[in-house]
Design an enzyme around this catalytic site. Structure first.
Site, PDB file in Angstrom:
ATOM      1  N   GLU A 193       0.819  -1.223   0.000  1.00  0.00           N
ATOM      2  CA  GLU A 193       0.000   0.000   0.000  1.00  0.00           C
ATOM      3  C   GLU A 193       0.853   1.273   0.000  1.00  0.00           C
ATOM      4  O   GLU A 193       0.317   2.378   0.065  1.00  0.00           O
ATOM      5  CB  GLU A 193      -0.928   0.002   1.217  1.00  0.00           C
ATOM      6  N   ASN A 277      -0.907  -7.643  -3.692  1.00  0.00           N
ATOM      7  CA  ASN A 277      -1.532  -6.807  -4.716  1.00  0.00           C
ATOM      8  C   ASN A 277      -0.517  -5.978  -5.483  1.00  0.00           C
ATOM      9  O   ASN A 277       0.509  -5.560  -4.948  1.00  0.00           O
ATOM     10  CB  ASN A 277      -2.539  -5.857  -4.066  1.00  0.00           C
ATOM     11  N   ASP A 325      -7.847  -5.773  -4.746  1.00  0.00           N
ATOM     12  CA  ASP A 325      -6.910  -6.008  -3.643  1.00  0.00           C
ATOM     13  C   ASP A 325      -7.005  -7.433  -3.107  1.00  0.00           C
ATOM     14  O   ASP A 325      -7.057  -7.655  -1.908  1.00  0.00           O
ATOM     15  CB  ASP A 325      -7.104  -5.002  -2.498  1.00  0.00           C
TER      16      ASP A 325
END
Length: 606
Positions: A193, A277, A325
């Site tokens: 992220e 991801n 995700d």
């Protein structure tokens, strides 16, 4: 006669070689069922114990034997280890490690408290969790939040060596447990992220020197893929298998974190792990130069590697061009001689975030079964397992649930599962008694709105607003299920009010145990799912149930301390419904059942 002797000698040599590849200290420890030597229970990730003193017939008589406060709040994932008469216990940040003497009223033998810069906390995606320490060669191995891999003397707690695996200033953090494979300490990295390019690395167990590093995405020389020898779906991957599926140099911010669980087959000498991801969560920013979808290999994949060299033997991508995700980091559970479609296979079973349960031949990497392990999964209809099909191995995406096709700044609603996946990192367990997998699951859907985001080192690189909620018509947000991996079907399912974010345990006593987000410890019959025992702990449970034996008595324990992604609202004091990457609103009801905590509870028979 000579030929038969030669064959026998060769077989013995192969067996000895396989054993020699493994770490003898860990194998010896695992042989004694009274120990809990690995977070995963064993190298196959089965989380099964041969202890049977606590059984379906008497588990209802369990009583709390003892408790221990960790002194730390936030989410407590993972479990303690038990080696002989010593228990090794860890905490979330600041990652304290305790050694407890089971022979002396669980007295603290030593305490290790690392000095870490608290600036690492804001770059830890989903709470300040840690999934536990590991043991080998008289050492305890801790992977700290700041990415330091530390080897501690198991008797004294003194540092033997320390290696730095990443840079928190770039968003790289450590949350996982290492894997000891022979003389190598295998460790990954969190930070998808934050635009981190995921990698897995091996350190020499004796001195902490880095032996190799393999990135998840990028050039062949950096992902350690051999174009002619590394296979995918039975064929060589070819040159630049990753680079060809990225737009320009975006792979440098490519994600593919490696923060999940790792397993190892010493006979094949292969480690198995998943990648996370691709960055960002906004698929429009990852499209090709022609504006079309591209796979972004090898994010969202399972990769099999040689732990000595790091070279990849095979890879398989679960969710090409991810739009939701659906990290692929969940555990790979290894089972031998499974009957699949009329043939015996040594398999890898994986419950992916994308909602499909995969059964894969672990030597070849060929998927044999891929079925939904929650019927509400609606982002794809099926996975194409026809080798003759042009879409072989790929999920058939439902256009209405595509956050890419619906466009940037458009809110795609009612996607199941949510970004939590049908299962996140909370590990499933396998039982050779029933040949069933006991799987803690999330029964959650979401709305997903991508938006454009700019990269800045150490800053969130997400690009999506997410809202989570139970599926329509289903007030419960979790299920504990039993799964038949040879057929790809649910055998039984127990509803839970909230996601089941605790790791499961199975035992030779026929029971399966797990914890709930409200804080209940529960044991059920493996065959039927019938509830046999439950007891409330001081806080919500996201830890993994474990068991051990001491002085002729079996104990079962679990860490409680609500937090993790599901409990991030409580753990971090967040109230905006879309905070916590959408989890705060979805789990807002948790605060009516539990509060922060940090403790170990251990049960035994009277």
């Amino acid at each position: 006669m000579i030929a038969s002797r030669l064959v026998g000698a060769m077989a013995a040599t192969v067996a000895l070689t396989a054993t020699a590849l493994a770490n003898d200290s860990v194998l010896k420890c695992i042989e004694d069922a009274n120990n809990w030597c690995m977070q995963q229970g064993d190298y196959a990730n089965t989380r099964y114990s041969k202890l049977d003193q606590i059984s379906t017939g008497n588990v209802g008589e369990l009583r709390v034997a003892w408790t221990f406060s960790t002194g730390v709040l936030r989410g407590h994932e993972g479990s303690p280890l038990v080696v002989g008469n010593t228990m090794y216990l860890h905490t979330p940040f600041p990652n304290i490690v305790y050694a407890l003497n089971l022979d002396d009223e669980n007295r603290i033998i030593w305490k290790y408290e690392p000095k870490q810069d608290p600036s690492v906390i804001p770059v830890m995606c989903c709470d300040t969790v840690n999934r536990g320490v590991q043991y080998a060669d008289g050492k305890i191995f801790l992977y700290q939040a700041d990415t330091s891999v530390v080897a501690l003397d198991a008797k004294t707690g003194k540092e033997v060596w320390k290696a730095v695996n990443g840079d928190p200033k770039k968003g790289e953090t450590g949350t996982s447990a290492v894997l000891i494979a022979g003389d190598k300490v295998i460790v990954g990295v969190s930070g998808g992220e934050f635009g981190v390019r995921g990698h897995i690395s091996a350190y020499d167990i004796a001195d902490g020197r880095r032996a190799w590093r393999a990135y998840s995405v990028g050039p062949d020389s950096e992902i350690l893929f051999n174009p002619e020898k590394t296979m995918s779906l039975g064929k060589p991957v070819g040159k630049d298998s990753s680079l060809k599926t990225w737009n320009g140099e975006q792979w440098k911010l490519g994600g593919g974190g490696t923060w999940g669980w790792y397993s190892w087959d010493p006979k094949l000498n292969l480690i198995y792990y998943g990648t996370g991801n691709p960055s960002t969560w906004n698929p429009a920013q990852r499209a090709g130069p022609d504006g079309k979808q591209i796979d972004q290999k090898w994010s969202q994949s399972v990769i099999a590697r040689n732990p000595k060299t790091g070279e990849a033997v095979w890879a398989y991508q679960f969710t090409p061009f991810d739009e939701w995700d659906y990290d692929g980091v969940n555990e790979m559970i290894l089972v031998d001689d499974m009957d699949v479609k009329g043939a015996k296979h040594n398999v890898l079973v994986h419950f992916d975030r994308n909602g499909f349960g995969y059964t894969i031949d672990r030597k070849s990497g060929i998927p044999l079964v891929a079925q939904k392990f929650d019927p509400v999964v609606n982002w794809a209809t099926h996975v194409d397992l026809d080798p003759k099909s042009p879409t072989y191995g790929r999920p058939a995406v439902v256009a209405a649930k595509s956050t890419f096709l619906n466009g940037e700044d458009s809110n795609t609603t009612d996607i199941c599962p949510s970004a939590h996946g049908t299962k996140d990192q909370q590990p499933a367990a396998y039982s050779p008694l029933t040949k069933l997998f006991i799987v803690p699951t999330n029964h959650v859907c979401m709305d997903y709105e991508p938006f454009k985001v700019e990269y800045a080192a150490g800053q969130p690189y997400i690009g999506a607003t997410v809202s989570m909620y139970p599926p329509k018509g289903s007030p419960n947000m979790g299920n504990l299920i039993a799964w038949d991996a040879s057929e790809g079907k649910i055998v039984w399912a127990n509803k839970e009010q909230f996601s089941v974010w605790s790791g499961a345990l199975t035992t030779a006593g026929g029971i399966a145990c797990v914890g709930t987000l409200e804080g209940y410890f529960k044991c059920v019959d493996q065959k039927t799912g019938k509830l046999l025992y439950k007891n409330r702990t001081p806080s919500g449970i996201i830890g993994n149930v474990f068991t051990y034996g001491h002085k002729g008595k079996q104990y079962i324990g679990v860490l409680s301390g609500v937090g993790g992604w599901a409990g991030i609202g409580l753990a971090a004091g967040l109230t905006n419904p879309t905070d916590g990457l959408g989890a705060v609103g979805g789990y807002s009801g948790l605060n009516g059942y539990t509060a922060l905590g940090g403790s170990l509870t251990v049960w035994s028979l009277p």
